[in-house]
Design a protein around this motif. Structure first.
Motif, short mmCIF file in Angstrom:
data_model
loop_
_atom_site.label_atom_id
_atom_site.label_comp_id
_atom_site.label_asym_id
_atom_site.label_seq_id
_atom_site.Cartn_x
_atom_site.Cartn_y
_atom_site.Cartn_z
N GLN A 56 -10.85 2.88 -10.06
CA GLN A 56 -9.98 4.06 -9.99
C GLN A 56 -10.06 4.74 -8.64
O GLN A 56 -9.10 5.33 -8.18
CB GLN A 56 -10.38 5.07 -11.07
CG GLN A 56 -9.83 4.77 -12.45
CD GLN A 56 -8.31 4.79 -12.49
OE1 GLN A 56 -7.70 5.69 -11.93
NE2 GLN A 56 -7.71 3.80 -13.12
N GLY A 57 -11.25 4.67 -8.03
CA GLY A 57 -11.48 5.39 -6.77
C GLY A 57 -10.99 4.64 -5.54
O GLY A 57 -11.10 5.16 -4.43
N LEU A 58 -10.44 3.44 -5.68
CA LEU A 58 -9.98 2.70 -4.50
C LEU A 58 -8.75 3.39 -3.89
O LEU A 58 -7.94 3.96 -4.61
CB LEU A 58 -9.64 1.25 -4.88
CG LEU A 58 -10.85 0.40 -5.28
CD1 LEU A 58 -10.40 -1.00 -5.70
CD2 LEU A 58 -11.87 0.30 -4.14
N PRO A 59 -8.63 3.33 -2.55
CA PRO A 59 -7.54 4.08 -1.89
C PRO A 59 -6.16 3.50 -2.18
O PRO A 59 -5.91 2.33 -1.93
CB PRO A 59 -7.88 3.96 -0.40
CG PRO A 59 -8.75 2.75 -0.30
CD PRO A 59 -9.47 2.60 -1.60
N ARG A 60 -5.29 4.34 -2.72
CA ARG A 60 -3.94 3.89 -3.09
C ARG A 60 -2.89 4.52 -2.19
O ARG A 60 -3.13 5.58 -1.59
CB ARG A 60 -3.64 4.27 -4.53
CG ARG A 60 -4.41 3.43 -5.51
CD ARG A 60 -4.22 3.91 -6.94
NE ARG A 60 -5.19 3.28 -7.81
CZ ARG A 60 -5.03 2.08 -8.36
NH1 ARG A 60 -3.93 1.41 -8.15
NH2 ARG A 60 -5.97 1.56 -9.12
N LEU A 61 -1.73 3.88 -2.18
CA LEU A 61 -0.60 4.39 -1.40
C LEU A 61 0.07 5.52 -2.18
O LEU A 61 0.02 5.52 -3.41
CB LEU A 61 0.41 3.27 -1.16
CG LEU A 61 -0.06 2.17 -0.19
CD1 LEU A 61 0.56 0.85 -0.55
CD2 LEU A 61 0.26 2.56 1.23
N ALA A 94 2.15 -3.43 -1.46
CA ALA A 94 0.71 -3.53 -1.24
C ALA A 94 0.00 -2.88 -2.42
O ALA A 94 0.48 -1.87 -2.96
CB ALA A 94 0.32 -2.82 0.05
N ALA A 95 -1.14 -3.45 -2.80
CA ALA A 95 -1.89 -2.88 -3.92
C ALA A 95 -2.67 -1.64 -3.48
O ALA A 95 -2.79 -0.68 -4.23
CB ALA A 95 -2.82 -3.92 -4.51
N VAL A 217 -4.26 -8.69 4.24
CA VAL A 217 -4.10 -7.35 4.82
C VAL A 217 -2.89 -7.34 5.75
O VAL A 217 -2.65 -8.29 6.48
CB VAL A 217 -5.36 -6.94 5.63
CG1 VAL A 217 -5.18 -5.58 6.29
CG2 VAL A 217 -6.59 -6.92 4.73
N MET A 218 -2.12 -6.26 5.71
CA MET A 218 -1.00 -6.09 6.63
C MET A 218 -1.34 -4.92 7.55
O MET A 218 -1.64 -3.83 7.07
CB MET A 218 0.27 -5.79 5.83
CG MET A 218 1.54 -5.65 6.63
SD MET A 218 2.92 -5.73 5.44
CE MET A 218 4.30 -5.31 6.44
N THR A 219 -1.32 -5.17 8.83
CA THR A 219 -1.66 -4.11 9.79
C THR A 219 -0.36 -3.59 10.41
O THR A 219 0.24 -2.66 9.91
CB THR A 219 -2.67 -4.63 10.83
OG1 THR A 219 -3.76 -5.21 10.13
CG2 THR A 219 -3.19 -3.51 11.69
N SER A 220 0.11 -4.25 11.46
CA SER A 220 1.38 -3.80 12.06
C SER A 220 2.56 -4.45 11.35
O SER A 220 3.69 -3.99 11.48
CB SER A 220 1.40 -4.18 13.54
OG SER A 220 1.47 -5.58 13.65
N LEU A 242 3.97 -9.33 0.10
CA LEU A 242 2.99 -8.74 -0.81
C LEU A 242 1.60 -8.93 -0.19
O LEU A 242 1.22 -10.04 0.16
CB LEU A 242 3.04 -9.46 -2.17
CG LEU A 242 1.96 -9.05 -3.18
CD1 LEU A 242 2.10 -7.59 -3.59
CD2 LEU A 242 2.04 -9.94 -4.43
N VAL A 243 0.88 -7.81 -0.06
CA VAL A 243 -0.48 -7.89 0.48
C VAL A 243 -1.42 -7.12 -0.44
O VAL A 243 -0.99 -6.26 -1.22
CB VAL A 243 -0.58 -7.30 1.92
CG1 VAL A 243 0.21 -8.13 2.90
CG2 VAL A 243 -0.14 -5.85 1.97
#
Ligand code: ZN
Ligand code: ZN
Length: 251
Positions: A56-61, A94-95, A217-220, A242-243
């Motif tokens: 639950q604590g993972l960083p979400r968008l 992204a998840a 992972v998607m960066t730029s 999808l990343v």
């Protein structure tokens, strides 16, 4: 002067140490095969790699995202960047946000110790994607040299599980990476784009297909943009990315 007792003491401490090393190795192997303690806090997590609280604590968008690049945007409308210079893909999902403690999980996964996280990651990615209408799944390929040194392609480990979950064909050989690009970390957007230009070659006929491109992972977005351009060159009608995680700050 050394006595027999000292020797026994040394032997015992050595055997304790080797037992501890053995127990540590066995515990790691068991955790990889059948995780039962949370990867982050060490608490009980059943058959999952993370306990409920840590998951639950993972960083979400946030909820309002640009439908094209998937970054935060007001009212979910295409962001200024996508309006000025639309990428070659049509939509992005992204998840999670690529930030601590998810970053540590991704790094553990990419370096092999967190390999048992792959099914869990793929499930999270499937939930983030929802129903997108794609009809095949293609991972971001690694250059053969990097594949040899790493032993596996993290993107492919995720994409084949995502494809299985969605019941879609998985096409890991559809695109080849012909140039071993340097690590893009630290490069500015423009430099990233030029570093990945022309590095992919698509082997498959994708005429009319809706291709789902998968990476860890998607960066730029430069790598996925170059890959999307490549599959479009072989006829793809629509491209979704999808990343597992993406960075929010793009230099
Ligand atoms: Zn936990
Ligand atoms: Zn955008």
């Amino acid at each position: 002067m050394k006595t027999a007792g000292d020797d026994r003491g040394i032997a015992e401490s050595l055997s304790n140490r080797s037992f501890r090393a053995f127990a540590y190795g066995a515990r790691r192997a068991l955790t990889m095969l059948w995780p039962h303690s949370c990867f982050l806090c060490g608490g009980r997590s059943g058959a999952l790699p993370l306990c409920g609280a840590c998951a639950q604590g993972l960083p979400r968008l946030p909820a309002a995202l640009c439908p094209i690049c998937g970054l935060p945007a007001s009212a979910g409308l295409p962001c200024g960047r996508c309006q000025r210079r639309p990428p070659a893909f049509d939509a992005s999902f992204a998840a999670y946000v690529y930030a601590s403690p998810l970053r540590e999980l991704v790094l553990a996964f990419k370096h092999g110790q967190g390999f048992g996280l792959a099914p869990w990651f793929a499930t999270a990615m499937g939930s983030a994607l929802g129903i997108c209408g794609a009809d095949c799944v293609v991972p971001v390929p690694l250059h053969p040299r990097r594949m040899r040194s790493r032993g596996f392609n993290p993107a492919c480990e995720l994409s084949r599980r995502v494809a299985a979950t969605l019941g879609l064909p998985h096409l890991p050989q559809a695109v080849l990476r012909e140039v071993d690009t340097p690590h893009l970390a630290g490069l500015r957007s423009r430099a990233r784009r030029s570093a990945v230009r022309g590095v992919f070659r698509c082997e498959a006929d994708l005429t009319g297909r809706h291709v789902l491109l998968v990476d860890d992972v998607m960066t730029s977005g430069a790598t996925l943009d170059a890959l999307a351009r490549c599959v479009r060159g072989r006829g793809a009608a629509r491209v979704t990315t999808l990343v597992l995680a993406r960075t929010l700050r793009v230099r």
